[in-house]
Design a protein around this motif. Structure first.
Motif, short mmCIF file in Angstrom:
data_model
loop_
_atom_site.label_atom_id
_atom_site.label_comp_id
_atom_site.label_asym_id
_atom_site.label_seq_id
_atom_site.Cartn_x
_atom_site.Cartn_y
_atom_site.Cartn_z
N SER A 127 -33.32 -24.63 -15.07
CA SER A 127 -34.08 -25.41 -14.09
C SER A 127 -33.27 -25.54 -12.81
O SER A 127 -32.06 -25.30 -12.79
CB SER A 127 -34.39 -26.80 -14.65
N GLU A 128 -33.97 -25.92 -11.76
CA GLU A 128 -33.30 -26.15 -10.49
C GLU A 128 -34.10 -27.14 -9.65
O GLU A 128 -35.30 -27.35 -9.90
CB GLU A 128 -33.12 -24.85 -9.71
N PHE A 129 -33.43 -27.75 -8.69
CA PHE A 129 -34.09 -28.70 -7.79
C PHE A 129 -34.83 -27.93 -6.70
O PHE A 129 -34.28 -27.03 -6.07
CB PHE A 129 -33.05 -29.62 -7.17
N ASN A 130 -36.10 -28.29 -6.49
CA ASN A 130 -36.92 -27.68 -5.45
C ASN A 130 -37.07 -28.66 -4.30
O ASN A 130 -37.76 -29.67 -4.42
CB ASN A 130 -38.29 -27.31 -6.01
N PRO A 131 -36.43 -28.40 -3.15
CA PRO A 131 -36.51 -29.36 -2.03
C PRO A 131 -37.92 -29.47 -1.46
O PRO A 131 -38.25 -30.48 -0.82
CB PRO A 131 -35.54 -28.77 -1.00
N GLY A 140 -18.67 -36.48 -3.54
CA GLY A 140 -18.51 -35.99 -2.17
C GLY A 140 -19.35 -34.76 -1.90
O GLY A 140 -20.02 -34.65 -0.87
N ASN A 141 -19.34 -33.81 -2.86
CA ASN A 141 -20.19 -32.63 -2.71
C ASN A 141 -21.67 -32.99 -2.74
O ASN A 141 -22.48 -32.42 -2.01
CB ASN A 141 -19.90 -31.63 -3.83
N GLY A 142 -22.00 -33.96 -3.59
CA GLY A 142 -23.39 -34.39 -3.70
C GLY A 142 -23.91 -35.02 -2.42
O GLY A 142 -25.09 -34.87 -2.08
N ILE A 143 -23.04 -35.73 -1.70
CA ILE A 143 -23.45 -36.32 -0.42
C ILE A 143 -23.84 -35.23 0.57
O ILE A 143 -24.83 -35.36 1.32
CB ILE A 143 -22.32 -37.21 0.14
N GLN A 144 -23.10 -34.13 0.56
CA GLN A 144 -23.47 -33.01 1.43
C GLN A 144 -24.83 -32.44 1.03
O GLN A 144 -25.66 -32.11 1.88
CB GLN A 144 -22.41 -31.91 1.34
N ALA A 145 -25.06 -32.33 -0.28
CA ALA A 145 -26.36 -31.83 -0.75
C ALA A 145 -27.48 -32.79 -0.37
O ALA A 145 -28.58 -32.36 0.01
CB ALA A 145 -26.32 -31.62 -2.27
N HIS A 198 -24.31 -26.87 -3.12
CA HIS A 198 -23.90 -28.13 -3.75
C HIS A 198 -25.01 -28.80 -4.56
O HIS A 198 -24.87 -29.97 -4.94
CB HIS A 198 -23.41 -29.11 -2.68
N ASP A 199 -26.11 -28.10 -4.83
CA ASP A 199 -27.22 -28.77 -5.51
C ASP A 199 -26.88 -29.22 -6.92
O ASP A 199 -27.50 -30.14 -7.46
CB ASP A 199 -28.47 -27.88 -5.52
N GLN A 200 -25.87 -28.59 -7.56
CA GLN A 200 -25.47 -29.01 -8.89
C GLN A 200 -24.84 -30.40 -8.89
O GLN A 200 -24.71 -31.03 -9.94
CB GLN A 200 -24.48 -28.00 -9.48
N ASP A 201 -24.43 -30.87 -7.69
CA ASP A 201 -23.80 -32.19 -7.58
C ASP A 201 -24.69 -33.21 -6.91
O ASP A 201 -24.25 -34.34 -6.66
CB ASP A 201 -22.48 -32.06 -6.80
N LEU A 239 -26.73 -39.39 -6.04
CA LEU A 239 -27.76 -40.38 -6.37
C LEU A 239 -27.18 -41.59 -7.11
O LEU A 239 -27.81 -42.65 -7.13
CB LEU A 239 -28.86 -39.72 -7.19
N LEU A 240 -26.01 -41.43 -7.73
CA LEU A 240 -25.35 -42.59 -8.34
C LEU A 240 -25.07 -43.68 -7.32
O LEU A 240 -25.02 -44.87 -7.66
CB LEU A 240 -24.04 -42.16 -9.00
N LEU A 241 -24.87 -43.28 -6.07
CA LEU A 241 -24.56 -44.24 -5.02
C LEU A 241 -25.75 -45.13 -4.67
O LEU A 241 -25.58 -46.18 -4.04
CB LEU A 241 -24.09 -43.51 -3.76
N LYS A 242 -26.96 -44.71 -5.06
CA LYS A 242 -28.16 -45.51 -4.77
C LYS A 242 -28.09 -46.90 -5.39
O LYS A 242 -28.81 -47.81 -4.96
CB LYS A 242 -29.40 -44.78 -5.29
N LYS A 243 -27.26 -47.05 -6.37
CA LYS A 243 -27.09 -48.37 -6.99
C LYS A 243 -26.33 -49.32 -6.07
O LYS A 243 -26.42 -50.55 -6.22
CB LYS A 243 -26.36 -48.22 -8.32
N TYR A 244 -25.61 -48.76 -5.10
CA TYR A 244 -24.73 -49.58 -4.27
C TYR A 244 -25.12 -49.57 -2.80
O TYR A 244 -24.85 -50.54 -2.08
CB TYR A 244 -23.28 -49.09 -4.42
#
Length: 523
Positions: free
Chosen positions: A161-165, A323-328, A351-354, A359-364
């Motif tokens: 699977s993969e993320f579809n923007p 950090g990589n996920g923020i770029q994604a 960086h889509d794998q990260d 999204l973990l940051l959405k809690k904060y």
């Protein structure tokens, strides 16, 4: 402003956990007991001896009660994907929905039809045809479990699977990869083997109860003989296949494995196995640890020179992935504004794998791009599951597994020497062991699911983001309704099971007095 209502998340998790744990009381017994029926009926068809048919009919009554409860609890559990986990269903429904749909077809069409023929077909079809129905029913229940475990394994190890923007969803790229997910294969064989142990223990324990009371002795001895041999093979399989499942976890869910072992820091290879200890989350250490050298390294890496990462090192790695996920995440938002932005598309692809880690940051914070180093540290620390719970749940489960091997091996010896009713202490031990497979199975579920936290889909979607847009009061209301409904079902199930067990095959007219034997050799 924090986007997530912690009460809604907690209550939604509690509701799903309670209903799943309750549903899982019935599924493993169905998986195990139906194969016991298939074995007994095979003996009946091969020998033509009526006593074996009567055994199938009696244990089939208890199987039918359990099967009905499993269906009822499973249907209501699936309602929650729409009620409490709407965003989860939207985000990954393209992948998660297919195995569930196939399982539904098997459970409600194939299994339901076969169950009806099993109970109503004794006098309507030939013994050979009825035996085929029973075997297909056994295969059908296992196939039903397979599709559920394929869906669950994708949550543990998302492949194919993969993320579809463009759609802002996860989508299937290879259904074969989802189906042949190595985690799914390992989980399936381990789970069904655990169900076989439960089915064997169920027959063994109830048969021991009859022998303690001198009732249906011939019936009970035959049943215990089948249960002892089938249970010994199943218990040995659980340990071997559990080891294989653990190795798969060490490859794909390193934080879960580190938490199970309470391995706070990376140890020199090969790592030791902590037999006993008291994990201290605050100090990130394990007090009074009793370790066995090399064992964990051999289990987790199948080698003497590979290291297993500790919790601290995995948290540091999570910070890098955040950090990589923020770029994604930034690239994803740019693509929403301009779908032809080639640079944003390249960044997202890199960086889509990260992305899930951002999204973990959405809690904060509302916007992960505005996260401070403190927020990133909190998000990285949140990837640590509840270490003490996993540590002890795993060890109790494993301890039960080795106990089952010992009990079934002793039972097999007793059956081989025709002395099953010669020691009352053994019969009492077999009887009081009945709850243990359920305890071990539920603990295994906790290790698998609680150990995945904080992820609904490991590395892809945090659990906290998967909830529906509902209030805590609404979830509390539905939780109360489920608790009431499941409690009522539990009372009905226990009442019916005890009623028919106490009646016994003789009380139900399945085992006439002329067939029943008298107890002998009791001490």
């Amino acid at each position: 402003m924090i986007l997530i209502d912690a009460d809604v998340v907690t209550l939604s998790r509690l509701q799903f956990a309670l209903t799943a744990l309750y549903h899982f009381l019935f599924v493993p017994l169905t998986l195990g007991l139906v194969w016991m029926l298939a074995i007994m009926e095979s003996v009946y068809v091969m020998t033509g001896r009526e006593v074996w048919k009567r055994m199938v009919q009696f244990w089939g009554v208890l199987f039918g009660i359990n099967f009905a409860m499993g269906v009822a609890t499973g249907v209501t559990m699936e309602f929650q994907f729409g009620m409490n986990w709407a965003y989860y269903s939207h985000y990954v429904g393209d992948i998660f929905g297919a195995p569930l749909a196939i399982e539904g077809l098997m459970a409600f069409f194939l299994e339901a039809t076969l169950v009806g023929v099993f109970f109503m077909g004794w006098e309507r079809i030939s013994p050979i045809k009825h035996l085929l129905v029973t075997w297909f029913l056994a295969l059908g229940t296992s196939l039903s479990a397979l599709w559920i475990l394929i869906a669950n394994a994708w949550m543990q190890h998302p492949v194919g699977s993969e993320f579809n923007p463009a759609t802002m969803r996860m989508e299937v790229t290879s259904f074969s990869e989802v189906f042949f997910n190595p985690v799914a294969q390992e989980k399936f064989v381990h789970t069904v083997s655990a169900g076989y142990v439960l089915g064997a223990m169920f027959v063994l324990s109830i048969s021991a109860w009859y022998l303690l009371r001198g009732r249906n002795v011939d019936f009970a001895k035959r049943s215990m003989t089948v249960a002892a041999s089938f249970g010994l093979a199943a218990a040995l399989s659980v340990v071997v296949l559990g080891d294989a499942s653990g190795y798969t976890v060490s490859l794909n869910q390193k934080m879960k494995m580190a938490a199970i072992e309470a391995m706070w820091h990376t140890e020199p290879a090969p790592a030791a196995f902590t037999l006993f200890g008291v994990p201290d989350v605050g100090q990130r250490t394990t007090h009074f640890a009793v370790k066995i050298p090399w064992v964990m390294g051999l289990i987790g890496t199948r080698s003497l020179d590979e290291t297993m990462p500790g919790i601290a090192e995995l948290v540091d790695a999570a910070k890098g992935r955040i950090g990589n996920g923020i770029q994604a995440y930034d690239a994803m938002l740019m693509l929403r504004q301009d779908k032809d932005n080639a640079q944003a598309r390249a960044t997202l692809a890199a960086h889509d794998q990260d992305l899930g880690y951002a999204l973990l940051l959405k809690k904060y914070v509302d916007d992960p791009r505005q996260a401070t180093p403190a927020d990133i540290q909190k998000a990285a620390d949140s990837t640590i599951p509840n270490v003490p719970v996993l540590f002890w749940a795993f060890r109790i489960m494993v301890g039960c597994g080795f106990y089952f091997i010992a009990l079934f091996a002793f039972s097999f010896w007793k059956a081989s020497t025709r002395t099953l009713d010669s020691r009352r202490w053994y019969l009492r031990l077999a009887l009081w062991s009945l709850p243990l497979p359920w305890i071990a199975i539920e603990l295994g579920w906790i290790v698998a699911e609680y150990g995945r936290q904080p992820w609904a889909i490991d590395g892809v979607l945090p659990t906290a983001l998967g909830v529906s847009s509902v209030s805590a009061g609404q979830v509390l209301t539905s939780l109360g309704g489920f608790v009431f409904f499941y409690t009522a079902l539990a009372i009905i199930d226990v009442f019916l099971m005890l009623k028919f067990v106490r009646k016994g095959p003789d009380g139900l007219g399945i085992w006439p007095p002329a067939v029943a034997a008298t107890p002998s050799g009791q001490h």
